[in-house]
Design an enzyme around this catalytic site. Sequence first.
Site, PDB file in Angstrom:
ATOM      1  N   GLY A   1      73.824  76.536   0.399  1.00 25.00           N
ATOM      2  CA  GLY A   1      72.629  76.357  -0.424  1.00 25.00           C
ATOM      3  C   GLY A   1      72.315  77.559  -1.281  1.00 25.00           C
ATOM      4  O   GLY A   1      71.178  78.036  -1.317  1.00 25.00           O
ATOM      5  N   SER A   2      73.326  78.063  -2.002  1.00 26.24           N
ATOM      6  CA  SER A   2      73.166  79.344  -2.689  1.00 26.24           C
ATOM      7  C   SER A   2      73.154  79.234  -4.213  1.00 26.24           C
ATOM      8  O   SER A   2      73.473  80.196  -4.912  1.00 26.24           O
ATOM      9  CB  SER A   2      74.269  80.311  -2.258  1.00 26.24           C
ATOM     10  OG  SER A   2      75.554  79.720  -2.319  1.00 26.24           O
ATOM     11  N   THR A   3      72.764  78.093  -4.733  1.00 26.80           N
ATOM     12  CA  THR A   3      72.730  77.943  -6.199  1.00 26.80           C
ATOM     13  C   THR A   3      71.400  78.370  -6.796  1.00 26.80           C
ATOM     14  O   THR A   3      71.260  78.421  -8.021  1.00 26.80           O
ATOM     15  CB  THR A   3      73.016  76.493  -6.609  1.00 26.80           C
ATOM     16  OG1 THR A   3      72.052  75.626  -6.004  1.00 26.80           O
ATOM     17  CG2 THR A   3      74.426  76.077  -6.191  1.00 26.80           C
TER      18      THR A   3
ATOM     19  N   GLY B   1      67.239  80.442  -5.743  1.00 26.91           N
ATOM     20  CA  GLY B   1      66.314  81.020  -4.783  1.00 26.91           C
ATOM     21  C   GLY B   1      66.896  82.099  -3.890  1.00 26.91           C
ATOM     22  O   GLY B   1      67.652  82.968  -4.336  1.00 26.91           O
ATOM     23  N   ILE B   2      66.530  82.046  -2.615  1.00 18.19           N
ATOM     24  CA  ILE B   2      66.976  83.059  -1.661  1.00 18.19           C
ATOM     25  C   ILE B   2      68.492  83.071  -1.546  1.00 18.19           C
ATOM     26  O   ILE B   2      69.115  84.133  -1.494  1.00 18.19           O
ATOM     27  CB  ILE B   2      66.325  82.809  -0.286  1.00 18.19           C
ATOM     28  CG1 ILE B   2      64.811  83.034  -0.358  1.00 18.19           C
ATOM     29  CG2 ILE B   2      66.935  83.716   0.778  1.00 18.19           C
ATOM     30  CD1 ILE B   2      64.063  82.647   0.899  1.00 18.19           C
ATOM     31  N   GLY B   3      69.114  81.897  -1.516  1.00 16.74           N
ATOM     32  CA  GLY B   3      70.567  81.836  -1.377  1.00 16.74           C
ATOM     33  C   GLY B   3      71.293  82.509  -2.517  1.00 16.74           C
ATOM     34  O   GLY B   3      72.287  83.219  -2.309  1.00 16.74           O
TER      35      GLY B   3
ATOM     36  N   SER C   1      62.527  81.436   9.574  1.00 16.94           N
ATOM     37  CA  SER C   1      61.265  81.501   8.848  1.00 16.94           C
ATOM     38  C   SER C   1      60.173  81.961   9.787  1.00 16.94           C
ATOM     39  O   SER C   1      60.258  81.781  11.014  1.00 16.94           O
ATOM     40  CB  SER C   1      60.923  80.110   8.302  1.00 16.94           C
ATOM     41  OG  SER C   1      59.583  80.035   7.886  1.00 16.94           O
TER      42      SER C   1
ATOM     43  N   TYR D   1      59.077  71.200   9.829  1.00 16.94           N
ATOM     44  CA  TYR D   1      59.814  72.362   9.336  1.00 16.94           C
ATOM     45  C   TYR D   1      59.775  73.496  10.362  1.00 16.94           C
ATOM     46  O   TYR D   1      60.805  74.097  10.693  1.00 16.94           O
ATOM     47  CB  TYR D   1      59.221  72.829   8.011  1.00 16.94           C
ATOM     48  CG  TYR D   1      59.804  74.118   7.484  1.00 16.94           C
ATOM     49  CD1 TYR D   1      61.072  74.147   6.925  1.00 16.94           C
ATOM     50  CD2 TYR D   1      59.075  75.308   7.541  1.00 16.94           C
ATOM     51  CE1 TYR D   1      61.607  75.336   6.442  1.00 16.94           C
ATOM     52  CE2 TYR D   1      59.598  76.491   7.060  1.00 16.94           C
ATOM     53  CZ  TYR D   1      60.867  76.497   6.513  1.00 16.94           C
ATOM     54  OH  TYR D   1      61.399  77.671   6.035  1.00 16.94           O
TER      55      TYR D   1
END
Length: 265
Positions: free
Chosen positions: A14-16, A18-20, A142, A155
């Site tokens: 999930g690195s496309t 934000g944090i990733g 988180s 979540y």
Amino acid sequence: MDLDLAGRTAFVSGSTQGIGLAIARRLADAGARVAVNGRTAERAEEALAALTEGGLSREQLIAAPGDVTADEGLEAALAAAGDVDVLVNNLGIFGAAAALEISDAEWQRYWDVNVLASVRLIRATLPRMKEAGWGRVLNIASDSAIVTPAEMIHYGVSKTALLAVSRGFAKDAAGTGVTVNSVIAGPTYTEGVQDFVYQLVDPALPWEEAEAEFMRLHRPQSLLERLIRPEEIANMVVYLSSPLASATTGGALRVDGGYTDAILP
């Protein structure tokens, strides 16, 4: 401090954005070859373009598209990455929902994406790390893992489970030279979080006022009194990925702006 990751390959789910994406950038800055993962080839290539525009060499970056919540996508993404030395399980979903209105299907979706995808990626990469005698596994958790938010308990529960996943696999990797840790990210600014903030405060407010109102009303425990920036999470991830963190394993390390009112997690 020498965070040299030259010769290592990192996979960030999930690195496309934000944090990733920030984690991918920092790992590459430290010398790693980084496999950037998104659901589609288009999203992965867009992320690589953003990283190269920021000054990184294209040779350091690998497009590794694939939906890692499904067998076919996970296998395709890891095949593109090759042998993984550093696994960062960043993929996650979140969103506000009234506790009594969360359906079984939604509970299952959060479990599949936020917990099981990480477990499956660890199972796929940890054996080779153990055999090689070196590796790093980082699960992005988180503050909600510790302070369950009333507006999204599904979540919070999924992130609590991820802490246990990290501790358990750290025990499996004991004595092998592989470390497994969680990074507890506090309230962090991303495009998705901006949308989430406007679910909870007046959408007519300018962003700076909306952020301040959100922190005041919904995250008053924060000692920063602002949203964390993705790069601040990435800095901890890169340290834990480096040779300098060789004695840190089985831990849950906080980058939460002092949000969690406890000495230990």
